[in-house]
Structure formats: C-alpha cells, structure tokens
Scaffold this active site. Structure first.
Site, PDB file in Angstrom:
ATOM      1  N   GLY A 148      14.306  30.729 -20.625  1.00  0.00           N
ATOM      2  CA  GLY A 148      13.468  31.899 -20.884  1.00  0.00           C
ATOM      3  C   GLY A 148      14.323  33.002 -21.475  1.00  0.00           C
ATOM      4  O   GLY A 148      15.534  33.045 -21.236  1.00  0.00           O
ATOM      5  N   GLN A 208      16.628  41.442 -24.003  1.00  0.00           N
ATOM      6  CA  GLN A 208      17.915  40.743 -23.896  1.00  0.00           C
ATOM      7  C   GLN A 208      18.558  40.529 -25.267  1.00  0.00           C
ATOM      8  O   GLN A 208      19.743  40.202 -25.347  1.00  0.00           O
ATOM      9  CB  GLN A 208      17.733  39.381 -23.218  1.00  0.00           C
ATOM     10  CG  GLN A 208      17.420  39.468 -21.731  1.00  0.00           C
ATOM     11  CD  GLN A 208      17.324  38.080 -21.133  1.00  0.00           C
ATOM     12  OE1 GLN A 208      16.286  37.445 -21.218  1.00  0.00           O
ATOM     13  NE2 GLN A 208      18.407  37.603 -20.550  1.00  0.00           N
ATOM     14  N   CYS A 220      20.998  33.856 -15.230  1.00  0.00           N
ATOM     15  CA  CYS A 220      20.418  34.666 -16.304  1.00  0.00           C
ATOM     16  C   CYS A 220      21.395  34.705 -17.468  1.00  0.00           C
ATOM     17  O   CYS A 220      22.601  34.884 -17.254  1.00  0.00           O
ATOM     18  CB  CYS A 220      20.161  36.079 -15.778  1.00  0.00           C
ATOM     19  SG  CYS A 220      19.553  37.203 -17.040  1.00  0.00           S
ATOM     20  N   LEU A 221      20.882  34.547 -18.687  1.00  0.00           N
ATOM     21  CA  LEU A 221      21.765  34.545 -19.863  1.00  0.00           C
ATOM     22  C   LEU A 221      22.486  35.881 -20.033  1.00  0.00           C
ATOM     23  O   LEU A 221      23.541  35.932 -20.657  1.00  0.00           O
ATOM     24  CB  LEU A 221      20.967  34.215 -21.131  1.00  0.00           C
ATOM     25  CG  LEU A 221      20.293  32.839 -21.167  1.00  0.00           C
ATOM     26  CD1 LEU A 221      19.581  32.634 -22.497  1.00  0.00           C
ATOM     27  CD2 LEU A 221      21.282  31.723 -20.911  1.00  0.00           C
ATOM     28  N   HIS A 258      10.923  36.207 -13.541  1.00  0.00           N
ATOM     29  CA  HIS A 258      12.241  36.651 -14.005  1.00  0.00           C
ATOM     30  C   HIS A 258      12.108  37.401 -15.347  1.00  0.00           C
ATOM     31  O   HIS A 258      12.674  38.476 -15.534  1.00  0.00           O
ATOM     32  CB  HIS A 258      13.143  35.419 -14.142  1.00  0.00           C
ATOM     33  CG  HIS A 258      14.541  35.691 -14.586  1.00  0.00           C
ATOM     34  ND1 HIS A 258      15.639  35.501 -13.782  1.00  0.00           N
ATOM     35  CD2 HIS A 258      15.031  36.113 -15.792  1.00  0.00           C
ATOM     36  CE1 HIS A 258      16.739  35.820 -14.451  1.00  0.00           C
ATOM     37  NE2 HIS A 258      16.395  36.190 -15.687  1.00  0.00           N
ATOM     38  N   GLU A 259      11.307  36.835 -16.268  1.00  0.00           N
ATOM     39  CA  GLU A 259      11.191  37.437 -17.611  1.00  0.00           C
ATOM     40  C   GLU A 259      10.348  38.719 -17.601  1.00  0.00           C
ATOM     41  O   GLU A 259      10.686  39.671 -18.300  1.00  0.00           O
ATOM     42  CB  GLU A 259      10.627  36.426 -18.617  1.00  0.00           C
ATOM     43  CG  GLU A 259      11.432  35.128 -18.761  1.00  0.00           C
ATOM     44  CD  GLU A 259      12.918  35.331 -18.999  1.00  0.00           C
ATOM     45  OE1 GLU A 259      13.308  36.344 -19.594  1.00  0.00           O
ATOM     46  OE2 GLU A 259      13.699  34.457 -18.569  1.00  0.00           O
ATOM     47  N   HIS A 297      12.549  41.440 -16.535  1.00  0.00           N
ATOM     48  CA  HIS A 297      13.384  41.922 -17.647  1.00  0.00           C
ATOM     49  C   HIS A 297      12.646  42.967 -18.469  1.00  0.00           C
ATOM     50  O   HIS A 297      13.195  44.011 -18.813  1.00  0.00           O
ATOM     51  CB  HIS A 297      13.744  40.770 -18.601  1.00  0.00           C
ATOM     52  CG  HIS A 297      15.018  40.053 -18.254  1.00  0.00           C
ATOM     53  ND1 HIS A 297      16.221  40.694 -18.120  1.00  0.00           N
ATOM     54  CD2 HIS A 297      15.271  38.739 -18.056  1.00  0.00           C
ATOM     55  CE1 HIS A 297      17.167  39.799 -17.828  1.00  0.00           C
ATOM     56  NE2 HIS A 297      16.613  38.612 -17.783  1.00  0.00           N
TER      57      HIS A 297
END
Ligand code: ZN
Length: 193
Positions: A43, A48, A91-92, A133-134, A137
């Site tokens: 995701g 991000q 997480c990226l 999670h997204e 963000h």
C-alpha cells in the site's frame, strides 16, 4: 517518484480531498503503484510520495503481475470498523522498522476510483489492515503513532537513525526547505483540489 521517509514533514500533513480526476491523476496513481512494487510494499499513500492528496493505492498480494488485485481509493472514508486484532506491521516510510499495531479486524470502506465511480468494500484480515494504515497516512498519522510506549522504546534507535539520515539529506539539499515544500504542496492542491 520516490517514497519519502520519517521524519519528512509531509508525512504529518492532512491530505486534501481531490476534486479533479483526470489523466494526470491516473498517471500519478500508476507511478505510485510502480514505486510501491519497487519497494516491495502492499500500500502507498499520496503524501508518502510528496503529494498532499487524499488518494492511496494498494495490492494486498504485493504482486505486480496481479493487476486485478490493484485498488485505488480517492477521498476514502472508513464507514464502519469492528473487532480488534494486533499484528506485526511495517511501513515504506519507516524502512527497517516493524512493530505490533492494534487495528480493527473488519472495515467498511468507501472511496472513489480512477473512473470517478464510488466503490465500497467490506474487508477483514490483511486488506482491512492496509486500508486502516493508508487512511491514517492521509490524515497525517504514521503507524508509530499507533504503538504502545513500550513498543516505541524498542524501536527508538532505528527512529533516531532515520532522523539522522533525514537531517543529512536536508543538509545536502536533497530535501527542500520547509517554505519551498509548502509552496510545492500549495501548487499541487491548486491543480487537483
Ligand atoms: Zn505506511
């Protein structure tokens, strides 16, 4: 397109709703999928990659060959959550860090797709976690803000290392000064919001 890492200020930015769904936005979504796959993610939220827009992409299989599993959510809203589950998350934007996060087991999510159509999904398990999670963000909330204090202590050194790397990137001019960042943000918002 590059995935920005903690503590980049745009990760704390509350993304703005998108009003214009056009070719440019579709191209951005395609680039976001590429960036997500190349970092082996499942995701990715627009902020991000430096875009202050309410949009995230996901593919819960993480497999770029499985196009049918790709989903794009524009202006997503979680309508309902149910149950509780704790699971290991990464997480990226926090490379190398994993920690247990308490999430809802089930979500009912609605959003707009790249054709401007409303889509709604009821998911549990892994896709439900990605969605939470997204959307976090997009509201400027990183997964470390969902951790217990003990869990934070366990990753303290890794966070400090990311902080040092970030300061180095700022000093080298890889990350523009805050005023310039906000000028860029404003310009993007003017185009899509
Ligand atoms: Zn993330």
């Amino acid at each position: 397109m590059k995935v920005l890492t903690y503590p980049h200020p745009i990760l704390k930015y509350r993304c703005k709703p998108i009003q214009k769904i056009n070719k440019e936005l579709r191209d951005i979504a395609a680039e976001m999928f590429e960036a997500m796959y190349s970092d082996e993610g499942v995701g990715l939220a627009a902020n991000q990659v430096g875009l202050p827009l309410q949009m995230f992409v996901m593919n819960s299989t993480g497999d770029s060959e499985k196009k049918e599993e790709e989903r794009v959510f524009i202006n997503p809203v979680i309508l309902k959550k149910k149950g509780k589950t704790t699971d290991d998350e990464g997480c990226l934007s926090f490379p190398g860090i994993r920690a247990d996060v308490l999430r809802s087991e089930y979500v009912d999510i609605e959003g707009i797709d790249l054709n401007g159509e409303v889509q709604r999904f009821q998911w549990s398990g892994f896709p439900a976690k990605i969605v939470q999670h997204e959307t976090d963000h997009l509201n400027g909330i990183g997964f470390i803000e969902r951790l217990t204090e003990t869990a934070i202590l366990n990753i303290k050194e890794e966070l400090e290392e990311l902080q040092v790397n970030f300061e180095g990137d700022c000093n080298l001019g890889f990350i523009p000064p805050v005023e310039e960042l906000f000028r860029q943000i404003k310009e993007i918002e003017d185009r899509f919001c």
